[in-house]
Write an enzyme that holds these catalytic residues in place. Structure first.
Site, PDB file in Angstrom:
ATOM      1  N   LYS A 292       0.823  -1.215   0.000  1.00  0.00           N
ATOM      2  CA  LYS A 292       0.000   0.000   0.000  1.00  0.00           C
ATOM      3  C   LYS A 292       0.852   1.258   0.000  1.00  0.00           C
ATOM      4  CE  LYS A 292      -4.420  -1.767   1.295  1.00  0.00           C
ATOM      5  NZ  LYS A 292      -5.644  -1.713   2.080  1.00  0.00           N
TER       6      LYS A 292
ATOM      7  N   LYS B  56      -3.713 -11.495  -6.702  1.00  0.00           N
ATOM      8  CA  LYS B  56      -5.034 -11.825  -6.139  1.00  0.00           C
ATOM      9  C   LYS B  56      -6.137 -10.938  -6.714  1.00  0.00           C
ATOM     10  CE  LYS B  56      -5.441  -8.910  -2.117  1.00  0.00           C
ATOM     11  NZ  LYS B  56      -6.113  -8.696  -0.875  1.00  0.00           N
TER      12      LYS B  56
ATOM     13  N   LYS C 105     -10.263  -5.305  -5.844  1.00  0.00           N
ATOM     14  CA  LYS C 105     -11.112  -4.251  -6.423  1.00  0.00           C
ATOM     15  C   LYS C 105     -10.286  -3.218  -7.172  1.00  0.00           C
ATOM     16  CE  LYS C 105     -10.957  -2.787  -1.804  1.00  0.00           C
ATOM     17  NZ  LYS C 105     -11.227  -3.623  -0.657  1.00  0.00           N
TER      18      LYS C 105
HETATM   19  P1  ATP Z   1      -8.094  -5.032  -2.071  1.00  0.00           P
HETATM   20  O1  ATP Z   1      -9.087  -5.415  -3.116  1.00  0.00           O
HETATM   21  O2  ATP Z   1      -7.827  -3.578  -1.969  1.00  0.00           O
HETATM   22  O3  ATP Z   1      -6.850  -5.881  -2.114  1.00  0.00           O
HETATM   23  P2  ATP Z   1      -9.488  -6.685  -0.402  1.00  0.00           P
HETATM   24  O4  ATP Z   1     -10.617  -6.917  -1.291  1.00  0.00           O
HETATM   25  O5  ATP Z   1      -8.417  -7.688  -0.213  1.00  0.00           O
HETATM   26  O6  ATP Z   1      -8.792  -5.336  -0.710  1.00  0.00           O
HETATM   27  P3  ATP Z   1      -9.753  -6.750   2.344  1.00  0.00           P
HETATM   28  O7  ATP Z   1     -10.553  -5.946   3.301  1.00  0.00           O
HETATM   29  O8  ATP Z   1      -8.279  -6.585   2.370  1.00  0.00           O
HETATM   30  O9  ATP Z   1     -10.228  -6.418   0.955  1.00  0.00           O
HETATM   31  O10 ATP Z   1     -10.085  -8.308   2.512  1.00  0.00           O
HETATM   32  C1  ATP Z   1     -11.177  -8.811   3.226  1.00  0.00           C
HETATM   33  C2  ATP Z   1     -11.102 -10.307   3.409  1.00  0.00           C
HETATM   34  O11 ATP Z   1     -11.188 -10.957   2.146  1.00  0.00           O
HETATM   35  C3  ATP Z   1      -9.792 -10.769   4.031  1.00  0.00           C
HETATM   36  O12 ATP Z   1     -10.049 -11.842   4.896  1.00  0.00           O
HETATM   37  C4  ATP Z   1      -8.983 -11.213   2.857  1.00  0.00           C
HETATM   38  O13 ATP Z   1      -8.044 -12.187   3.208  1.00  0.00           O
HETATM   39  C5  ATP Z   1     -10.058 -11.791   1.947  1.00  0.00           C
HETATM   40  N1  ATP Z   1      -9.662 -11.669   0.540  1.00  0.00           N
HETATM   41  C6  ATP Z   1      -9.447 -10.542  -0.152  1.00  0.00           C
HETATM   42  N2  ATP Z   1      -9.120 -10.774  -1.434  1.00  0.00           N
HETATM   43  C7  ATP Z   1      -9.133 -12.127  -1.565  1.00  0.00           C
HETATM   44  C8  ATP Z   1      -8.888 -13.014  -2.660  1.00  0.00           C
HETATM   45  N3  ATP Z   1      -8.570 -12.559  -3.861  1.00  0.00           N
HETATM   46  N4  ATP Z   1      -8.984 -14.341  -2.436  1.00  0.00           N
HETATM   47  C9  ATP Z   1      -9.331 -14.823  -1.222  1.00  0.00           C
HETATM   48  N5  ATP Z   1      -9.579 -14.042  -0.151  1.00  0.00           N
HETATM   49  C10 ATP Z   1      -9.481 -12.718  -0.304  1.00  0.00           C
END
Ligand code: ATP
Ligand code: LTN
Length: 332
Positions: free
Chosen positions: A114, A196, A199
Site C-alpha cells: 500500500k 489476487k 477491487k
Molecule cells: P483489495 O481489493 O484492496 O486488495 P481486499 O478486497 O483484499 O482489498 P480486504 O478488506 O483486504 O479487501 O479483505 C477482506 C477479506 O477478504 C480478508 O479476509 C482477505 O483475506 C479476503 N480476501 C481478499 N481478497 C481475496 C482473494 N482474492 N482471495 C481470497 N480471499 C481474499
C-alpha cells in the site's frame, strides 16, 4: 457448561465486496454461526489509512452490512457491528502499539504494497495498522480468525503480540489462530492470474452486486492460454489462469479438480469459461437480490448495527479493563 468457541473477522469497507472476499472469508463465516460465538465487523477505522471520500465510506459501510446479512450472517446469531462504534478498538490499539516493534511492522507485506501504491500518503496509521488489527482481534478473545491467505501475516503478528504481552503480564489474551479455507483462500484476478483478485483491478474482479451479464462478460474474457490439446487441466504453475478458474468452479460447485477435468474433457475454453461464469452467477444471484432488499430497509440496518455495537462493547470493555489494570493505569 461448555463455553462456545469464539470467531471474529472484519473487512474494510473501502470498496465493493467481491468474489475473493466471499470465497476467501465471508462464506466461511456464515457456515459457522451455530458452532461458534461470532463477531464480524466493518473495519471503517482501517479504511482511512488510505484517503476516502466520506459520503462513499458511509454508504459502503451500510452496503457491506447489508451484504454480510445477505451472505447468510444472521444478526440474531452473529454480532455484526461497525468498528468505529466500539471505542475500545482505538483504546486497545494504542496500548498494543506500545507492544509492537518497528521492525515487525516494517516487514508487513500489506504495508509495503500500500505504501508503494499511495506514495503521496504514507501515513502513521498505514504503518501501525497491524496493532489496531491485533486490538480488533484480542478484545474478543477469539479462538479463530477466518481470513484469506493474504491476512495470515497480520494474524501471525497478533500472535507475537500475545506472546510478548502475556509473557510480561500473565495470561491476559487468548492465543488466536488464523482460519484459512481449503478452496477459495486465494482467488486470483481474472485478467491477472498471477495476483489476487482485487477491487483495484476491476476488469478482473467479480463484485457480489454485479449484474449477471457483466459477470459473464468478465469470465468470457478471463485470461487462459493457447493450449488446445487438453485445455482444462489443473496445473497452477504452467496454466495459472485455468487453475484459478478451476479453483473458483470447485469452490462454488463443490466438485473436485478430477471431476472438473472429467466434465470438460475434450472441450475447449469456449465451453469451460461460460460454465464457470454461470455457476458463479447462480451462487451470487440470491445474495444480490437479498442485499438489495435489506439495504432498502434503513431502520432495520440501524437496529442491527446498534444492537451489535452494544453487545461488542460489553465484551470488548471486559478485556480492555483487564489490560488497563495490568499495564498500571489507575481505575476510574
Ligand atoms: P483489495 O481489493 O484492496 O486488495 P481486499 O478486497 O483484499 O482489498 P480486504 O478488506 O483486504 O479487501 O479483505 C477482506 C477479506 O477478504 C480478508 O479476509 C482477505 O483475506 C479476503 N480476501 C481478499 N481478497 C481475496 C482473494 N482474492 N482471495 C481470497 N480471499 C481474499
Ligand atoms: N486487515 C484486514 C481487515 C481487518 C481484519 C481485522 C480481519 C481489520 N481488522 C481483524 C480480521 C480480524 C484486511 O485488510 N483485509
Amino acid at each position: 457448561m461448555d463455553e462456545k468457541k469464539v470467531m471474529l473477522s472484519g473487512i474494510q469497507p473501502s470498496g465493493d465486496l467481491h468474489l475473493g472476499n466471499y470465497l476467501g472469508a465471508i462464506r466461511n463465516w456464515a457456515a459457522r454461526a451455530e458452532e461458534y460465538d461470532c463477531y464480524y465487523f466493518m473495519a471503517d477505522m482501517h479504511t482511512i489509512t488510505v484517503r476516502q471520500n466520506p459520503a462513499d465510506l458511509r454508504r459502503r459501510t451500510l452496503e457491506q452490512l447489508a451484504q454480510y446479512i445477505a451472505c447468510g450472517l444472521d444478526p440474531e446469531k452473529n454480532t455484526l457491528f461497525i468498528q468505529s462504534h466500539v471505542p475500545q478498538h482505538a483504546e486497545l490499539g494504542w496500548v498494543l502499539n506500545c507492544y509492537t516493534m518497528f521492525g515487525e511492522l516494517s516487514r508487513m507485506t500489506q504495508f509495503k504494497d500500500k505504501s508503494a501504491k499511495h506514495k503521496d500518503n504514507i501515513n502513521g496509521g498505514l504503518f501501525t495498522y497491524p496493532s489496531l488489527m491485533a486490538a480488533d482481534i484480542l478484545l474478543y478473545q477469539p479462538d479463530f480468525v477466518p481470513v484469506g491467505e493474504d491476512q495470515k501475516q497480520h494474524v501471525e503478528l497478533t500472535r507475537n503480540i500475545v506472546q510478548r504481552f502475556n509473557g510480561i503480564y500473565g495470561e491476559v489474551f487468548k492465543m488466536p489462530e488464523p482460519f484459512i479455507p481449503k478452496t477459495g483462500a486465494r482467488v486470483m484476478g481474472l485478467t491477472t492470474p498471477d495476483s489476487k483478485m482485487s477491487k483495484s483491478i476491476p476488469e478482473g474482479c467479480v463484485f457480489l452486486m454485479e449484474k449477471p451479464e457483466d459477470i459473464q462478460r468478465k469470465f468470457k474474457r478471463a485470461v487462459t492460454d493457447s493450449d488446445t490439446e487438453n485445455p482444462v487441466r489443473y496445473d497452477p504453475a504452467g496454466k495459472p489462469g485455468v487453475a484459478n478458474l478451476m479453483n473458483i468452479y470447485a469452490a462454488v460447485t463443490g466438485r473436485s479438480f478430477d471431476e472438473i477435468e472429467a466434465e470438460f474433457a475434450g472441450q475447449g475454453y469456449g465451453k469451460f469459461k461460460p460454465a464457470v461464469g454461470e455457476a458463479v452467477i447462480e451462487t451470487l444471484r440470491p445474495i444480490r437480490e437479498e442485499a438489495a432488499r435489506i439495504l432498502a430497509d434503513k431502520a432495520y440496518l440501524e437496529g442491527v448495527y446498534k444492537a451489535g455495537a452494544e453487545k461488542a462493547s460489553y465484551v470488548a470493555n471486559r478485556t480492555l479493563r483487564k489490560v488497563y489494570k495490568k499495564v498500571g493505569f489507575v481505575a476510574r
